[in-house]
Each structure stands twice: as structure tokens, then as C-alpha cells.
Write a protein that holds these residues in place. Structure first.
Motif, mmCIF file in Angstrom:
data_model
loop_
_atom_site.group_PDB
_atom_site.id
_atom_site.type_symbol
_atom_site.label_atom_id
_atom_site.label_comp_id
_atom_site.label_asym_id
_atom_site.label_seq_id
_atom_site.Cartn_x
_atom_site.Cartn_y
_atom_site.Cartn_z
ATOM 1 N N THR A 90 0.911 -1.191 0.080
ATOM 2 C CA THR A 90 0.006 -0.095 0.220
ATOM 3 C C THR A 90 0.725 1.621 0.154
ATOM 4 O O THR A 90 0.508 2.451 -0.848
ATOM 5 N N THR A 109 1.023 3.981 -2.887
ATOM 6 C CA THR A 109 0.805 5.489 -2.845
ATOM 7 C C THR A 109 2.227 5.952 -3.159
ATOM 8 O O THR A 109 1.905 7.633 -3.843
ATOM 9 N N THR A 110 3.326 5.760 -2.536
ATOM 10 C CA THR A 110 3.965 6.683 -2.775
ATOM 11 C C THR A 110 4.642 7.249 -4.467
ATOM 12 O O THR A 110 5.311 7.784 -5.112
ATOM 13 N N THR A 127 3.141 9.117 -6.057
ATOM 14 C CA THR A 127 2.733 10.377 -5.831
ATOM 15 C C THR A 127 4.032 10.710 -7.002
ATOM 16 O O THR A 127 4.296 11.769 -6.973
ATOM 17 N N VAL A 173 0.276 14.355 0.654
ATOM 18 C CA VAL A 173 -0.192 12.726 0.798
ATOM 19 C C VAL A 173 1.627 12.661 1.147
ATOM 20 O O VAL A 173 1.402 11.368 1.815
ATOM 21 N N VAL A 215 1.767 10.047 4.151
ATOM 22 C CA VAL A 215 2.725 8.548 3.722
ATOM 23 C C VAL A 215 3.761 9.117 4.765
ATOM 24 O O VAL A 215 4.100 7.523 5.445
#
Length: 562
Positions: free
Chosen positions: A436, A440-441, A444, A485, A489
Motif C-alpha cells: 500500500t 502510494t509513494t 505521488t 499525500v 505517507v
């Protein structure tokens, strides 16, 4: 989080845009250039007076300026032209250059000449300056357009002094023609070549005059820093993206063999001859107000008061009325007529009767960033960080591909035996958390690249004369979204590591002394903290290190300045 914020602030480069909105008021909006022809002087030839003939000559020139062999007459054939024919290396590297000469048919006496100098890119004798060179030839000038001297260089490694020597060879070629007045050969330089023209005039003070189209008066670091910073704002980019400009233009590019950022331009002779300076009011690349001031100061210091400045409404960086990338884009209304009149009157030695500064109001949005400098420590840190991030991302991608291949191979082998795939052995939800957070990283990072890419494309389109989009889109909203974000994170990663510590405490690893057998249990996978397999543990730490580097990459570019 504190460390990331600290990195963003420590790598910030101060930048002062003041004064903003500078202007120079012109003395009239009429750009026409006129001369006193009443005292017995013959009337000046105008555009269209003569028909024009073309012929082509080839020169082979070394980077040190010496010619190999003699000039060779060749057929005029754009389709047969093979440009940038080079051989050798270093100072002995040669390039065979086509010189396309246009001359007036039936003009009496020795004629004045003009050599055209290319801006950025890779122009040739056949695809550059055709309209204006033909116009000047029809007004009695002998013009020469050459293949841009590039050898094996690129736009960022161009050899400007060597280029100046090649243009001077073209000037000498014109001077040697029977129908050319050797004392009346000038240059027409545009954009990037106005750096080259400064070296040319230092080497050859006998150049008779110069026409400077959108001159880049200041060294490349300051000129390009101004251009990019201004255009980031014009295309509607979020102010956060300006931090990228500041860091890039404070890079010590000499570390990578790119020395052109900090040219030591020979300004003392750059404006010592009769000079026409032309700008477009929609030019988004040059610092016009400070540029005009600098030209006038240096010209007067050299004893030259024959400087004429023209500013054309609606015209862009190359004095065209629109996007130059589109075929057939016209010059600003009177530009070609004005430069033809100026050149004809200047070589005739007549007194100019029109105003020296005319046309549209000369405007400049921000100041030239003359405090830019090469910051070695920042450059070294940035280079190491980026190289490390790329290597880690590649290693992580390979590791995840290996994990996928391992899964596929196991399923293919065990499909008919009912054996369940053991997986990577992740425990306590670390596997799901890793996937996850990594996704996500990386999402981004892709958003960041998308926003920056849209800014760059917008700047390129703006430079070619296109209008910016009414709605900036990703380049505006992506920056604050990435900041939010990134904070989430970092918080999520901290939760993962907090849980990692909790499990390690439960296993007795963090006790002092460690519980007997606890370390062995982790190493063998009997009592795993992260995963029961060695590959799973390696994959976790490799991915975590790569994602941490991405966050520090964001910090370097200023995303953790709130």
C-alpha cells in the motif's frame, strides 16, 4: 518529518524577483527607420528592388577555426544537402558546412554583405532565415546563411568561441567575393547566437554592423534563469515549482562537463559597432529592460552612440506573429522593412532621422537573477541523492519482478498437486502495508513528474509563441496535493515502523541483553518479525529504502516547505 522539512529548507535557494514590472517608454510607436537623404545622397535601395540569385559553397572547418582545403562551389539543392558532416575529435574535429549565398542580380558596384547566425537548435543553410535573407538580397545586400556549426556538441555543450570562428570564416568568404565591399559586411544574430556574436566581435573588430534579434545579453545562467522562472509563472505553474528552477540554476554544472552556464562574455567590444536591437512585446525569453540598459551602457563605454532599439507589438521571441513551429508564420508587420532600411542607411553612412527607441513599450516582468551562482555542495548532494534513488528504484523493481516470477513459477509447477503457494512469508500485516505504501509513494512520484512535465511542455509551447492554457490543470493543483499525500505517507510509514518495534519488543530482540535465542529465531525465520523468508525480509528493507529516498527527493525539491 522534521528531517524532511529540514532538508527542504536547507536546500532552498534565495531568489529576489524585485523590481517587478520594469518598463522603458519608447519615444514613438512608429518603428520605421529613416535617414537624411536630402544632401545629394542617392536614394536607398528598398526590398524588391532586385531579383535574387542563389549559389552554394562548401567549407570544411576545424573547431580551432582553420579551414581544411579551399571553398568549393556546389549545386544549390536543399534535398541533396547533408548537414553536420564531421570527423575527428577535439580541436582537430572538422565539419563540412554549406554556405548558401543570395545576391542581387544587376546591382552595380561592390555590395554590402550580411552573415546570418543561428539561434538554439540545429538550423541549416537551407531551412533558416530564407525570408529575411532573400529580402535583404533584393535590397542590394549579398547574404550568407550557413549550416550551424555544431560538430559533436549539443545545445548544452556548444563551443561558442569555436562557432564564432566559423561564422568569421563565412564573413571572410563574403569579403573575398568580387561583388562584395569587404568593409561593409555585418552580422544578423538571433537569440543564442548573440552570445557567439560577442566572441566574434572580439576576434574580428572589422565587422561593419550588427542586427541583434532578441539578444541574450546576460550570461546563460542569468538569462536562462530569468526565462524559465518567468515562464513558469506565465503558464500558471504553482509557486512551489519555482523552487525547482532555483535549485536547477544554482547547480554547479561544471562538475558534469557543462561549462557554458558561466560564460565570461567579452562585453567590452560586443556593442562597439552600429547596432540594431529588435524585441517582440510577447517575447517570453529575454530580459528586455535590463538588456537594453546593459547594451546602451556597454556601447557608450566603447564610444558607440549608434544604437537603435525597436519593440514590436504582438511579436514573439523570433519576431513572428504566432507559433514559429507552424509553417508560414509571418514576421511582425514592419520588422523586415525596418531592418532593411536601417542596414541600408547604416552602410551608406547616412544620418538617422528617426527616433532611436521606438515601437511598443518595453516591458520586463521580474529582475534578472544576477545572484545565481554555482553551489557545489548542493549539486553534489542532489546528484548523489538522485543517483541513489534511481538505483534503489531499479533494484526494487527487479526484486518485485523476481517475486512475481517466483510466484508464477511455483504455481506452474504445483498447479496439479494442490500445494498452496507459501508466499513471501510476511507477518503481522507488514506485506499489505508495504504494498500500500509503496504504491502510494510511487503514485505521488508519478503525479509530481506529471505536473512538472506539464509545466515544461507549457514553457516550450510558450517559447515558440503559443498562448498558455486558460486552465493550468495538474501543474497548479498537483503541488499541494503531493504535499498532503507526502505528509500522510510519512505518518503511515511511522505507523509501520512503530508496529515493527512493538513486534521486536515482543520477541525480546530489543531487550538488553536480548532474550536468549531471539536473534537466532529472527534470522532463521522461526520467530519472524517481518517475514519468515529471507527474500521477504530483503524485499521489505529494499522497498522501504527506495521509498525513503523518494521522500528525500521530494524534500530536495522543496515539497516539505509548508
Amino acid at each position: 518529518m522534521g528531517l524532511l522539512v529540514a532538508v527542504s529548507n536547507l536546500t532552498t535557494v534565495p531568489w529576489d524577483n524585485d523590481p517587478t514590472g520594469q518598463t522603458i517608454a519608447t519615444l514613438t510607436d512608429d518603428t520605421a527607420v529613416t535617414f537624411d537623404t536630402a544632401s545629394g545622397a542617392r536614394a536607398l535601395d528598398e526590398a524588391g528592388t532586385y531579383r535574387v540569385e542563389e549559389r552554394a559553397v562548401e567549407l570544411t572547418v576545424r573547431r580551432d577555426g582553420t579551414q581544411v582545403g579551399s571553398p568549393r562551389e556546389v549545386a544549390v539543392d536543399a534535398d541533396a544537402d547533408s548537414t553536420w558532416r564531421g570527423s575527428g575529435s577535439g580541436a582537430d574535429q572538422t565539419q563540412t558546412i554549406t554556405v548558401l549565398i543570395r545576391a542581387p542580380i544587376g546591382a552595380s558596384g561592390a555590395r554590402p554583405g550580411v552573415v546570418f547566425m543561428h539561434g538554439a537548435g540545429f538550423g541549416t543553410a537551407y531551412n533558416s532565415f530564407g525570408d529575411v535573407a532573400a529580402t535583404l538580397a533584393s535590397a542590394g545586400f549579398v547574404t550568407a546563411v550557413i549550416d550551424k556549426p555544431v560538430w559533436s556538441t549539443s545545445d548544452i555543450t556548444r563551443d561558442y568561441p569555436a562557432s564564432a570562428r566559423v561564422y568569421d570564416a563565412a564573413i571572410d568568404l563574403l569579403r573575398g567575393l568580387d561583388d562584395v565591399d569587404a568593409a561593409k559586411v555585418g552580422i544578423y544574430a538571433t537569440s543564442e547566437s548573440t552570445w557567439i556574436s560577442q566572441y566574434l566581435l572580439a576576434d574580428d573588430p572589422q565587422v561593419a554592423f550588427q542586427i541583434l534579434l532578441s539578444p541574450m545579453v546576460f550570461p546563460p545562467r542569468q538569462s536562462l534563469g530569468f526565462f524559465i522562472s518567468q515562464d513558469f509563472a506565465l503558464v500558471g505553474a504553482n509557486d512551489g515549482y519555482q523552487s525547482i528552477v532555483r535549485r536547477v540554476f544554482n547547480a554547479d554544472t561544471a562538475l558534469f562537463g557543462m561549462t557554458n552556464f558561466d560564460l565570461d562574455l567579452p562585453e567590452s567590444s560586443a556593442y562597439s559597432i552600429p547596432t540594431l536591437v529588435a524585441y517582440g512585446s510577447k517575447d517570453v525569453m529575454t530580459a528586455q529592460v535590463e538588456g537594453v540598459k546593459r547594451i546602451l551602457v556597454e556601447a557608450h563605454r566603447a564610444g558607440n552612440w549608434d544604437v537603435t532599439v525597436r519593440s514590436y507589438p504582438v511579436a514573439n521571441h523570433v519576431l513572428r506573429l504566432g507559433d514559429e513551429a507552424e509553417t508560414g508564420t509571418k514576421f511582425a508587420d514592419q520588422y523586415v522593412d525596418d531592418l532593411t532600411s536601417w542596414a541600408a542607411g547604416t552602410v551608406a553612412g547616412l544620418k538617422q532621422t528617426s527616433e532611436r527607441v521606438a515601437g511598443d513599450v518595453i516591458y520586463q516582468s521580474i529582475a534578472v537573477p544576477d545572484d545565481l551562482q554555482a553551489r557545489r555542495a548542493l549539486t553534489v548532494y542532489g546528484a548523489i541523492l538522485h543517483a541513489g534513488t534511481v538505483l534503489l528504484l531499479l533494484a526494487t523493481a527487479v526484486a518485485w519482478l523476481a517475486a512475481l516470477a517466483r510466484r508464477i513459477r511455483f504455481r506452474l509447477r504445483r498447479a496439479n498437486r494442490g500445494v498452496r503457494y507459501p508466499g513471501l512469508g510476511f507477518r503481522h500485516g507488514f506485506g499489505n502495508a508495504l504494498v500500500t505504501l509503496a504504491v502510494t509513494t510511487m503514485a505521488t512520484l508519478l503525479l509530481f513528474c506529471s505536473g512538472l512535465g506539464q509545466v515544461i511542455m507549457g514553457v516550450v509551447r510558450l517559447a515558440w509563441g503559443a498562448a498558455p492554457d486558460e486552465e493550468p490543470g495538474v501543474m497548479w493543483w498537483s503541488w499541494p496535493v503531493i504535499q498532503i499525500v507526502c505528509t500522510l505517507v510519512v505518518w503511515a510509514w511511522s505507523r509501520v515502523f512503530a508496529r515493527l518495534i512493538e513486534v521486536a519488543v515482543e520477541r525480546g530482540i530489543l531487550a538488553w541483553p536480548p532474550r536468549e535465542g531471539s536473534i537466532r529465531g529472527v534470522v532463521t525465520g522461526a520467530e519472524p518479525v517481518l517475514a519468515s523468508t529471507r527474500f521477504g525480509r530483503v524485499l521489505f528493507w529494499l522497498t522501504a529504502a527506495a521509498m525513503l529516498h523518494v521522500l528525500f527527493l521530494f524534500a530536495f525539491w522543496g515539497l516539505f516547505i509548508y
